[in-house]
Scaffold this active site. Structure first.
Site, PDB file in Angstrom:
ATOM      1  CE1 TYR A 191      11.072  32.869   4.965  1.00  0.00           C
ATOM      2  CE2 TYR A 191      10.941  30.428   4.703  1.00  0.00           C
ATOM      3  CZ  TYR A 191      10.684  31.773   4.082  1.00  0.00           C
ATOM      4  OH  TYR A 191      10.768  32.054   1.916  1.00  0.00           O
ATOM      5  CE  LYS A 194      -0.295   0.053   5.340  1.00  0.00           C
ATOM      6  NZ  LYS A 194      -1.575  -0.093   6.413  1.00  0.00           N
TER       7      LYS A 194
END
EC number: 5.1.1.1
Length: 381
Positions: free
Chosen positions: A265, A42
């Site tokens: 930042y 999956k």
């Protein structure tokens, strides 16, 4: 005065998948389990490529495949994989199952609504009755199990379905001593007994996933579902598995900065000394966890170096210190760890998550490369 150098020529970030590692892990699990091995692929094979992992697993001891969603199962069929596939997470709409039944996909049935919808679908669906053994998510509640088994037997009698399996899942198999494992196992065995008393004869009984396959042999029954273990993840921490995934990227630029120079930042990091900073073109849009910046390291020229400042959407900065690294040099974000590079377990720890999230979040912008010997991948069957 800041100096700045840009690489004249750079390569893209590269995610390398070593299918030899998947092959070795599959053989280990095939030897450990008492019954069949269901290779769970999956989420695009836990980010490693569903078809490649599936074919490798089938060539090295797995006999069946498992996925969460029908579109994943149908995609495997489209790529030439003809082995039995079970899919276990579906809604109960009447139009949901026809393509799966046509393609011979085996389906989990967690409710009476699912069963009735399948019974109205053309063709005879092979089904695995799914019991909730203690997670309170997918799977039939024990109080509704008898009714589900009776209805399944009725549908089987009328040729609408064929019950081939019973499945469940353990909540705490990562901790073999957890009491819920015994509770889940007893509940599963009760469910099998009830199904048989209702006249059902399922031959595939599967409760164990990766951790239980490694640590709880009493839960193996006739099949085990292994997904994370195929790609080197063992949350029980009991078995050394091979790591197939390596993520690298070049240094795009290198600059010298003075002590106290802030980076990124928010300016919540500043150079503790005069140093050299390297720019890497990977960020949280590529799957690098933003939350890991404070503790994360990468490998450059054989040495681990720390990240400098926050991880941005498309880029991150590393403190190169005295490595002598230059623009164009390779940076290894994670790999097997045999060269000293960080591993997916390291990144999971730095970002307070599990390895599954690290390997499944690498973004589509990152170029993929698959490596394998002829022994790793056999014919797709």
């Amino acid at each position: 005065m800041m100096s700045f150098r840009v690489a004249e020529r750079t390569a893209d970030a590269l995610l390398t998948i070593d299918l030899d590692a998947v092959a070795a892990n599959t053989r280990l699990f095939a030897e450990r389990t008492a019954g069949e091995l269901i290779a769970v692929v999956k989420a695009d094979g836990y980010g490693h490529g569903a078809a490649d992992v599936a074919a490798t697993a089938l060539a090295n001891g797995a006999s069946r495949l498992g996925v969460a969603r029908l579109d994943e199962a149908l995609a495997l069929r489209d790529q030439g994989l003809s082995a039995p596939i079970i899919s276990w997470l579906t809604d109960a709409r009447d139009d949901a199952f026809a393509p799966a039944v046509d393609a011979g996909i085996e389906l989990a049935v967690p409710s009476l609504a699912h069963l009735l919808s399948l019974a109205r679908t053309d063709g005879v669906a092979k089904v695995h009755l799914h019991l909730d053994t203690g997670l309170a998510r997918d799977g039939a509640e024990p109080a509704r199990w008898i009714d589900l088994c009776r209805a399944a037997r009725e549908a089987e009698f009328h040729g609408q379905v064929r019950v081939v399996g019973i499945m469940g899942h353990l909540a705490e198999a990562d901790d073999p001593a957890a009491p819920s494992n015994s509770t889940g196992r007893r509940r599963f065995e009760w469910a099998v007994d009830v199904a048989r008393l209702c006249g059902l004869r399922p031959h595939l009984l599967h409760l164990a996933a990766t951790s239980a396959t490694l640590t709880l042999p009493a839960t193996h029954y006739s099949a085990s579902r292994v997904g994370a273990g195929l790609v080197g993840i063992d949350l029980s921490r009991t078995t050394r598995l091979r790591q197939p995934m390596t993520l690298t990227a070049p240094l795009l630029a290198v600059r010298s900065v003075a002590a106290g120079t802030p980076a990124g930042y928010g300016h919540d990091w500043a150079a503790p000394r005069a140093t050299r900073l390297g720019l890497v073109g990977l960020g949280y849009a590529d799957g690098i966890p933003r939350s890991s910046a404070a503790g994360a390291h990468v490998l450059v020229r054989g040495r681990r170096v720390a990240l400098a400042g926050r991880i941005s959407m498309d880029q991150l900065v590393v403190d190169l210190a005295d490595t002598g690294a230059m623009a164009g040099d390779e940076v290894t974000l994670f790999g097997p760890g045999d060269r000293g590079e960080p591993t997916i377990a390291d990144w999971a720890g730095w970002s307070d998550t599990i390895e599954h999230e690290i390997v499944t979040r690498v973004g589509a912008r990152v170029r993929r490369s698959v490596t394998a010997t002829t022994l790793a991948v056999g014919a797709r069957a």
